[in-house]
Each structure stands twice: as structure tokens, then as C-alpha cells.
Design a protein around this motif. Sequence first.
Motif, PDB file in Angstrom:
ATOM      1  N   TRP A  43       0.834  -1.204   0.000  1.00 47.55           N
ATOM      2  CA  TRP A  43       0.000   0.000   0.000  1.00 47.55           C
ATOM      3  C   TRP A  43       0.873   1.260   0.000  1.00 47.55           C
ATOM      4  O   TRP A  43       0.669   2.187  -0.783  1.00 47.55           O
ATOM      5  CB  TRP A  43      -0.932  -0.008   1.217  1.00 47.55           C
ATOM      6  CG  TRP A  43      -1.665   1.286   1.384  1.00 47.55           C
ATOM      7  CD1 TRP A  43      -2.636   1.781   0.548  1.00 47.55           C
ATOM      8  CD2 TRP A  43      -1.452   2.254   2.394  1.00 47.55           C
ATOM      9  NE1 TRP A  43      -3.053   3.001   0.983  1.00 47.55           N
ATOM     10  CE2 TRP A  43      -2.343   3.322   2.122  1.00 47.55           C
ATOM     11  CE3 TRP A  43      -0.622   2.337   3.500  1.00 47.55           C
ATOM     12  CZ2 TRP A  43      -2.404   4.443   2.926  1.00 47.55           C
ATOM     13  CZ3 TRP A  43      -0.683   3.446   4.309  1.00 47.55           C
ATOM     14  CH2 TRP A  43      -1.566   4.494   4.017  1.00 47.55           C
ATOM     15  N   VAL A  44       1.857   1.275   0.879  1.00 47.23           N
ATOM     16  CA  VAL A  44       2.766   2.429   0.937  1.00 47.23           C
ATOM     17  C   VAL A  44       3.429   2.618  -0.424  1.00 47.23           C
ATOM     18  O   VAL A  44       3.540   3.726  -0.954  1.00 47.23           O
ATOM     19  CB  VAL A  44       3.831   2.221   2.043  1.00 47.23           C
ATOM     20  CG1 VAL A  44       4.957   3.233   1.906  1.00 47.23           C
ATOM     21  CG2 VAL A  44       3.188   2.307   3.410  1.00 47.23           C
ATOM     22  N   LEU A  45       3.846   1.482  -0.981  1.00 49.03           N
ATOM     23  CA  LEU A  45       4.536   1.505  -2.253  1.00 49.03           C
ATOM     24  C   LEU A  45       3.680   2.109  -3.372  1.00 49.03           C
ATOM     25  O   LEU A  45       4.120   2.979  -4.116  1.00 49.03           O
ATOM     26  CB  LEU A  45       4.821   0.043  -2.572  1.00 49.03           C
ATOM     27  CG  LEU A  45       6.114  -0.257  -3.222  1.00 49.03           C
ATOM     28  CD1 LEU A  45       6.666  -1.523  -2.605  1.00 49.03           C
ATOM     29  CD2 LEU A  45       5.859  -0.387  -4.663  1.00 49.03           C
ATOM     30  N   LEU A  46       2.422   1.634  -3.447  1.00 49.08           N
ATOM     31  CA  LEU A  46       1.515   2.127  -4.484  1.00 49.08           C
ATOM     32  C   LEU A  46       1.296   3.624  -4.321  1.00 49.08           C
ATOM     33  O   LEU A  46       1.278   4.382  -5.294  1.00 49.08           O
ATOM     34  CB  LEU A  46       0.168   1.389  -4.406  1.00 49.08           C
ATOM     35  CG  LEU A  46       0.184  -0.073  -4.832  1.00 49.08           C
ATOM     36  CD1 LEU A  46      -1.183  -0.705  -4.599  1.00 49.08           C
ATOM     37  CD2 LEU A  46       0.574  -0.199  -6.285  1.00 49.08           C
ATOM     38  N   THR A  47       1.157   4.039  -3.047  1.00 45.02           N
ATOM     39  CA  THR A  47       0.910   5.447  -2.771  1.00 45.02           C
ATOM     40  C   THR A  47       2.085   6.304  -3.243  1.00 45.02           C
ATOM     41  O   THR A  47       1.909   7.352  -3.866  1.00 45.02           O
ATOM     42  CB  THR A  47       0.668   5.646  -1.265  1.00 45.02           C
ATOM     43  OG1 THR A  47      -0.354   4.743  -0.868  1.00 45.02           O
ATOM     44  CG2 THR A  47       0.248   7.059  -0.960  1.00 45.02           C
ATOM     45  N   VAL A  48       3.293   5.833  -2.941  1.00 44.06           N
ATOM     46  CA  VAL A  48       4.476   6.598  -3.334  1.00 44.06           C
ATOM     47  C   VAL A  48       4.560   6.706  -4.853  1.00 44.06           C
ATOM     48  O   VAL A  48       4.797   7.787  -5.404  1.00 44.06           O
ATOM     49  CB  VAL A  48       5.752   5.939  -2.751  1.00 44.06           C
ATOM     50  CG1 VAL A  48       6.996   6.561  -3.377  1.00 44.06           C
ATOM     51  CG2 VAL A  48       5.790   6.103  -1.248  1.00 44.06           C
ATOM     52  N   VAL A  49       4.331   5.573  -5.526  1.00 44.71           N
ATOM     53  CA  VAL A  49       4.384   5.606  -6.996  1.00 44.71           C
ATOM     54  C   VAL A  49       3.351   6.594  -7.536  1.00 44.71           C
ATOM     55  O   VAL A  49       3.647   7.422  -8.396  1.00 44.71           O
ATOM     56  CB  VAL A  49       4.134   4.193  -7.572  1.00 44.71           C
ATOM     57  CG1 VAL A  49       3.925   4.274  -9.077  1.00 44.71           C
ATOM     58  CG2 VAL A  49       5.299   3.278  -7.262  1.00 44.71           C
ATOM     59  N   VAL A  93      -9.796  11.179  -5.608  1.00 47.23           N
ATOM     60  CA  VAL A  93     -10.661  10.259  -6.353  1.00 47.23           C
ATOM     61  C   VAL A  93      -9.800   9.397  -7.276  1.00 47.23           C
ATOM     62  O   VAL A  93      -9.948   8.181  -7.345  1.00 47.23           O
ATOM     63  CB  VAL A  93     -11.723  11.042  -7.158  1.00 47.23           C
ATOM     64  CG1 VAL A  93     -12.564  10.077  -7.991  1.00 47.23           C
ATOM     65  CG2 VAL A  93     -12.602  11.867  -6.227  1.00 47.23           C
ATOM     66  N   GLN A  94      -8.867  10.083  -7.966  1.00 49.86           N
ATOM     67  CA  GLN A  94      -7.971   9.336  -8.852  1.00 49.86           C
ATOM     68  C   GLN A  94      -7.162   8.308  -8.065  1.00 49.86           C
ATOM     69  O   GLN A  94      -6.887   7.196  -8.543  1.00 49.86           O
ATOM     70  CB  GLN A  94      -6.986  10.297  -9.534  1.00 49.86           C
ATOM     71  CG  GLN A  94      -7.633  11.220 -10.545  1.00 49.86           C
ATOM     72  CD  GLN A  94      -6.581  12.024 -11.287  1.00 49.86           C
ATOM     73  OE1 GLN A  94      -5.568  11.502 -11.697  1.00 49.86           O
ATOM     74  NE2 GLN A  94      -6.844  13.317 -11.431  1.00 49.86           N
ATOM     75  N   TYR A  95      -6.773   8.722  -6.839  1.00 47.96           N
ATOM     76  CA  TYR A  95      -5.953   7.844  -5.999  1.00 47.96           C
ATOM     77  C   TYR A  95      -6.713   6.567  -5.659  1.00 47.96           C
ATOM     78  O   TYR A  95      -6.197   5.451  -5.830  1.00 47.96           O
ATOM     79  CB  TYR A  95      -5.542   8.601  -4.737  1.00 47.96           C
ATOM     80  CG  TYR A  95      -4.856   7.754  -3.685  1.00 47.96           C
ATOM     81  CD1 TYR A  95      -3.631   7.139  -3.960  1.00 47.96           C
ATOM     82  CD2 TYR A  95      -5.422   7.579  -2.427  1.00 47.96           C
ATOM     83  CE1 TYR A  95      -2.997   6.372  -3.010  1.00 47.96           C
ATOM     84  CE2 TYR A  95      -4.799   6.817  -1.472  1.00 47.96           C
ATOM     85  CZ  TYR A  95      -3.592   6.218  -1.752  1.00 47.96           C
ATOM     86  OH  TYR A  95      -2.969   5.458  -0.813  1.00 47.96           O
ATOM     87  N   PHE A  96      -7.960   6.725  -5.209  1.00 46.73           N
ATOM     88  CA  PHE A  96      -8.728   5.528  -4.839  1.00 46.73           C
ATOM     89  C   PHE A  96      -9.050   4.679  -6.061  1.00 46.73           C
ATOM     90  O   PHE A  96      -9.062   3.453  -6.008  1.00 46.73           O
ATOM     91  CB  PHE A  96      -9.992   5.914  -4.066  1.00 46.73           C
ATOM     92  CG  PHE A  96      -9.687   6.239  -2.629  1.00 46.73           C
ATOM     93  CD1 PHE A  96      -9.237   5.228  -1.769  1.00 46.73           C
ATOM     94  CD2 PHE A  96      -9.801   7.530  -2.131  1.00 46.73           C
ATOM     95  CE1 PHE A  96      -8.930   5.523  -0.458  1.00 46.73           C
ATOM     96  CE2 PHE A  96      -9.489   7.814  -0.823  1.00 46.73           C
ATOM     97  CZ  PHE A  96      -9.044   6.820   0.019  1.00 46.73           C
ATOM     98  N   ASP A  97      -9.277   5.367  -7.166  1.00 47.11           N
ATOM     99  CA  ASP A  97      -9.509   4.683  -8.428  1.00 47.11           C
ATOM    100  C   ASP A  97      -8.297   3.801  -8.770  1.00 47.11           C
ATOM    101  O   ASP A  97      -8.428   2.624  -9.125  1.00 47.11           O
ATOM    102  CB  ASP A  97      -9.706   5.755  -9.508  1.00 47.11           C
ATOM    103  CG  ASP A  97     -10.587   5.241 -10.620  1.00 47.11           C
ATOM    104  OD1 ASP A  97     -11.511   4.458 -10.307  1.00 47.11           O
ATOM    105  OD2 ASP A  97     -10.341   5.604 -11.776  1.00 47.11           O
ATOM    106  N   TYR A  98      -7.130   4.426  -8.637  1.00 40.75           N
ATOM    107  CA  TYR A  98      -5.874   3.729  -8.940  1.00 40.75           C
ATOM    108  C   TYR A  98      -5.672   2.549  -8.000  1.00 40.75           C
ATOM    109  O   TYR A  98      -5.308   1.445  -8.426  1.00 40.75           O
ATOM    110  CB  TYR A  98      -4.729   4.739  -8.814  1.00 40.75           C
ATOM    111  CG  TYR A  98      -3.338   4.157  -8.734  1.00 40.75           C
ATOM    112  CD1 TYR A  98      -2.765   3.486  -9.832  1.00 40.75           C
ATOM    113  CD2 TYR A  98      -2.576   4.305  -7.585  1.00 40.75           C
ATOM    114  CE1 TYR A  98      -1.487   2.986  -9.760  1.00 40.75           C
ATOM    115  CE2 TYR A  98      -1.290   3.798  -7.513  1.00 40.75           C
ATOM    116  CZ  TYR A  98      -0.754   3.134  -8.597  1.00 40.75           C
ATOM    117  OH  TYR A  98       0.507   2.625  -8.521  1.00 40.75           O
ATOM    118  N   LEU A  99      -5.946   2.763  -6.706  1.00 41.82           N
ATOM    119  CA  LEU A  99      -5.794   1.682  -5.724  1.00 41.82           C
ATOM    120  C   LEU A  99      -6.717   0.522  -6.062  1.00 41.82           C
ATOM    121  O   LEU A  99      -6.318  -0.638  -6.045  1.00 41.82           O
ATOM    122  CB  LEU A  99      -6.119   2.187  -4.316  1.00 41.82           C
ATOM    123  CG  LEU A  99      -4.992   2.859  -3.521  1.00 41.82           C
ATOM    124  CD1 LEU A  99      -5.433   3.048  -2.091  1.00 41.82           C
ATOM    125  CD2 LEU A  99      -3.709   2.057  -3.586  1.00 41.82           C
TER     126      LEU A  99
END
Lengths: 341, 340
Positions: free
Chosen positions: A23-29, A69-75
Motif C-alpha cells: 500500500w505504501v509503495l503504491l501510494t508513493v508511486v 478520487v484518482q488515488y482511490f480509483d488507482y488503488l
Amino acid sequence: MSRAGSLRGYVLVRIALMIPMVWVLLTVVFLMMRVAPGSPVSATLGGKLPPAEIAEREAALGFDRPLIVQYFDYLWDAVRFQFGTTVTDGQTIGSLIVENGGATLTLTVAALVVALVFGLPLGLIAGRYRETIPDAFIRVFAILGYAAPPFFVGLLAQLLFAKNLDWLPASKMASPITQATAEVHTHILLIDLAIDGNWDGVWDVIQHLILPATTLGLLVMGVFIRLVRVNVGQALGGDYVEAARARGVSERRVVSRHAFRNALVPVVTVMGLQAALLLGGAVLTEQTFSWPGLGTRLLQYLNSRDYIGVQGLITFFALIVVFISLIIDIVNALIDPRVRY
Amino acid sequence: MADPVLSLRDLRIWYGAERGAVRAVDGVSLDLLPGETVGLVGESGCGKSTLGRGVIGLLPAGAGHAGEVNYKGQNILELKPKRLRAMRGPELGMIFQEPMTRLNPLMKISDHFEEVLKIHEPKLSRKEARNRAMEALRGMGIPPTRYKQYPHEFSGGMRQRIMIALALVLRPAVVVADEPTTALDVLVEAQIIRILADLRRNFDTALLLITHNLGIVAEACDRVAVMYAGRVVEQGPAYDITTKPSHPYSRELLRSTISLSTTELHSIPGAPPDLVSPPPACRFHPRCPDAMQICAQQWPTTVATSPGRRSECWLHSKDQIPKGLDAPLEREALAAAEEA
């Protein structure tokens, strides 16, 4: 608690810990990709199309929505292993990985084999005969291997072995004839050729593989040599080694059984970290040798500012590193019983 | 009296250091009889551990040696490494100070035992080796169910008992125990000492027990050698030395022992000398409360003060001191002598 049970518990905890890590990794990317101004559309087509049309295309891809919104979409996409479609050539990340992943896998595995086959014995010799002439040579070799960038080493190798000596092909993964005749089964060329019984083709690919694998292997080998050397030296000075000597255990056995195995524990640990080095080096090596792997694609997307492509491939690389480190931790637990507690 | 199983003759061991040779053991002669326990006592840094390693020929690379360590008629320091290695284990055993780090963390207890048994008794079958190992462990109070466990699963005291079992499983004639209880708590210490004291009864093992704890010596040893700055300054029966020490160093060491009846702490002023350039003549004279002028000038002779008892001190050969040199040593003079 039984031994098997404690190992299973350890592995389960380790897997559970992967979730926050990823999760941390995805967020950083995600954040890194959003730090630069503009969107993939404006970065790629800016100046070529009127601003209104760019905005329209951005809206179509959803880049005008709030960041969160984009962030949660991406997750949500990441959870389903959906990493989108590249802007420049309309490929899904999944198809990229399938098509080019095999080449990168072949290269990195071959490089790792080179690094282990030569690195471990050299490190053992250097650690066993510390402060001798062989040790000095091995150490210099290790430092050079680690310090010299793959594109430089690769270039020298190409000059010497491909151009001057003409022993090996300089670039690409196979000759055109092999490429043309190969049928796709697993997307790993070497295995596909072997399945078809095309041994000339296999030999052709291996010849192409030698230079890039050695170039990338040298990079990782440097780390292995130094690590094994230090740990063998330390283990040989260890209390249990002296105690083994006091029981009349032969020097040969002391080195192989007592010192080397103990020295390998930290080496295995660091191998997880080497996965990152290996993938990073693969990007440079692939580019140098026109190797059709994920690294070449990543550089291509970077040059054309295709954020979706870069984001997707980096996420994939990062997931691979996380996964390898999990495997390494499990292997470590199998070697060293103390890890399980 | 039986012939000694091990006898040291004028043993000298030194390490090369940048400032010169560190004379860790400097002319030690000592006998070990079969089944006898000899305590080797002294402060830290007086060469006890080096002596103990020298006895089993386990000196680090770069250590020099002279003199003899005679075992069964041969000087083991002159043996070829291969011959010496074959003797380590079945003839000469060693127990170390720090049990926590002396077992290979990646090897099961069973692997440790089967390794030594396979090396030294290759004819033994796996099953026999197993039985021998279990028997040795049972003797130390380690249940056979734990045979297949790893070192980290045991406490310090248990690990030391495993180390002892590992040394004894080959039934060596001589065992060197280098401060085997220093890292353990007092209850475990008592237990280990009892085990070691039982050795001579159960086997005919001669034990060189290196320690700085005089209480252990009184309890477990037949004879004692007191070591100071690389030399044995006094040796004799344990009871005599722990009750009536004849060398000033032994006496001061004994006074420094802490027990329940201790009302004030005693220590010997100063520190053990630098073994690169030890004091001239008697090594102890700069710290000795009884020092005379002769002590700083001439090496004292070794005197047999009573049967089986020897002491290296001018106090026991006063009649040989030249006139005028038996006056107490002036401390100012001493400081000047040290500067010179």
C-alpha cells in the motif's frame, strides 16, 4: 508449538505484513507521478493539439477529477491488477508484462546465476585467505564490478567480444531467423524454442544472452563477493568455529560446514535487496544490448512521458521486489532456525 | 605418585604486537596427574586463557611458543597440525567461557555430537553414535527428547552442560575448562562446578580449571596454580593455598574474594603489568605490599615451602638476600625505577 506450525505462523505473519508494504509503495508511486505538473495527455500531446482538445481528452481519461478520487480509483485498479492502458501506444500493462516480461526474466535469472556461480566461490576464497594477494585481486574486482555502470561495462564487452573478437553477437535477443521461426507458447523465448525442439535457436539465444547476463551479473557479483568475504571472515573468527577446532574438526570442514553456512545467512537476506539492484541494472543493461525486455519499454515510456506506462511498469517492478523479499525471508527461515521466533 | 598425564616445561607463548612481543605465558612449568583437577587462578590478562589454549595446541596464527607441553611422551607443540587435530577431542578437550556463542547456531545438538564422533571414531555406526551422545547428554541432565533441537532453544547453563557433554563424549584424558562458569548465574555455576568435580570420579579425566574465582578453587580443585603476569607464582594443594597462601599475590587475591562474611571490599592497587615490557625482576613488586629492594633487582628463586608446594618469592629465601637489600622498597624509588 510444533516446528512446522511455527514456520507456518511466521510465513503467514510475513504475508500479512506485505499488505501495508504494498500500500505504501503504491501510494508513493502514485504521488511521484502526480508531482510533475500536467497530465499524461498534456505531456505527450501538449503543443500538438489545441488546449480545448487536450482538456477534453484529459476528461475522457479522468485526469480532471480530484486527486483523491484518482488515488482511490488507482488503488482499486491495482487491487484487481488493472494498471490501465498506455497513452502512447494503447497497450495494457498486462499485455506488456506478458510480452516483454519473459526477456527480462531470462536476463535477470541468467545474471543472478552468473553472480552466484562466480561470486560465492570468489567471496569464500577472499574470506578464507584474507589479506593475501588473491584476496586483494578479488576485492578490486568486486569493487570495479559494483562501481562500473552496466552501460559502460556493456559497451566495453560489446567492443571487445562482439566487434574486435567477433565471438558473440553484440545486441538483440536472437538472430532474425530465430525470431522469425519461433512460435509463442510461454512468451519466454528460450523455453518456447526448447519446447519446439529448436536447439539451434536455443543456442542462438544463449549466445546472445552471455554478454548482457555477464554485464548485469558483474554488478550483483560485486556485492555478493564483498558480503561473503566479510561474513566468512567473521564466521571464521567466531566462537563456535574455535570450539569446533578445539574438538579436532578439520580446517576444511570448519570452513565449509561451520563458517560458510553461517556466512550465507546474511547473504541470503541481502539477496532480497539485490532484486532491486538487479531490476534497476536490467533496465540499463537491456537498453545497452537492445534486449527486448520491460526495462527497454520503461525507458521508451519515460522518454515519451507516458505516465501510465511508467506508473504501471514501476508498480510491477516494485511488486516483484516485495514478492522476492517475501520468498527470501521464507528461505531464510528455513536456513536459520532462529528467525522463526 | 603417578606419572603426570600432562606436563608443561618452561612454556612460553607470545603474540606479535606492534610494540613488541606480548609475553602472555612466560616460563610456566606445571604437571597434571591423571584424574586430578588443577585450578589456574589469577586476574584477567595474566595469561591464563593463553596457557589453556596452549595446552591443547589451539593458539591463534601469529602466536610464538617455546618450551614443552608433554602429553604421553610427546611435545604437542611440535606435532604436525594433522596429528594434533586428531588428538584434539579424544585426548585433549576444551570447555569455553561463553557457552552462548560456542555452539554453531545452524546445527542441531545432534549434528554437533555426530560430527565429532564421526571424525574421531569413524567406525561407530550412526545408531551407536546416537546412543553415545544421548548417554553423555543424560549424564549432564539434558533429556534425550531435546537431542534434535537447536542451540538457541537452550538456556546458558544447559548450553554449557551440552558443551561439557560434547567434550566428554570422546572421553579425553585432559580437559581444559576456561572460566566455564563466568557467564552463568550462581546456581548454575554451582551445578556446573559439581559436574566438573565429579569428572575425576566417573572418568579418569585430568582437568585444568581456569578461573578467577577462588571459591571455586577451594571447592573443586586438588591443586592450585596462581598465575601473575605470565608466570605461575605459587602452586600447591588447593586447601593449603586457599587457607595459608605463601605468596603475597595469592594472599592479596584471596583477600579480594567477596563472600557473605566480607565487611569491606579489598582490592590490589594498580593493574596487571603490560606484558610487552613487564617490570624487571619479580613481576609483582610494583603492587606488592611486602616488596623489598631486592624484588626490583633480582628474580626470586622458586622455593619449595612444603611438600608439593612451590612459591616464587624472596620472602621464602630471605637468607639469600644480599645485605641491605631486604629493606622495604621505597615507593618513590620505585616510580623512578619505572621511569628509567
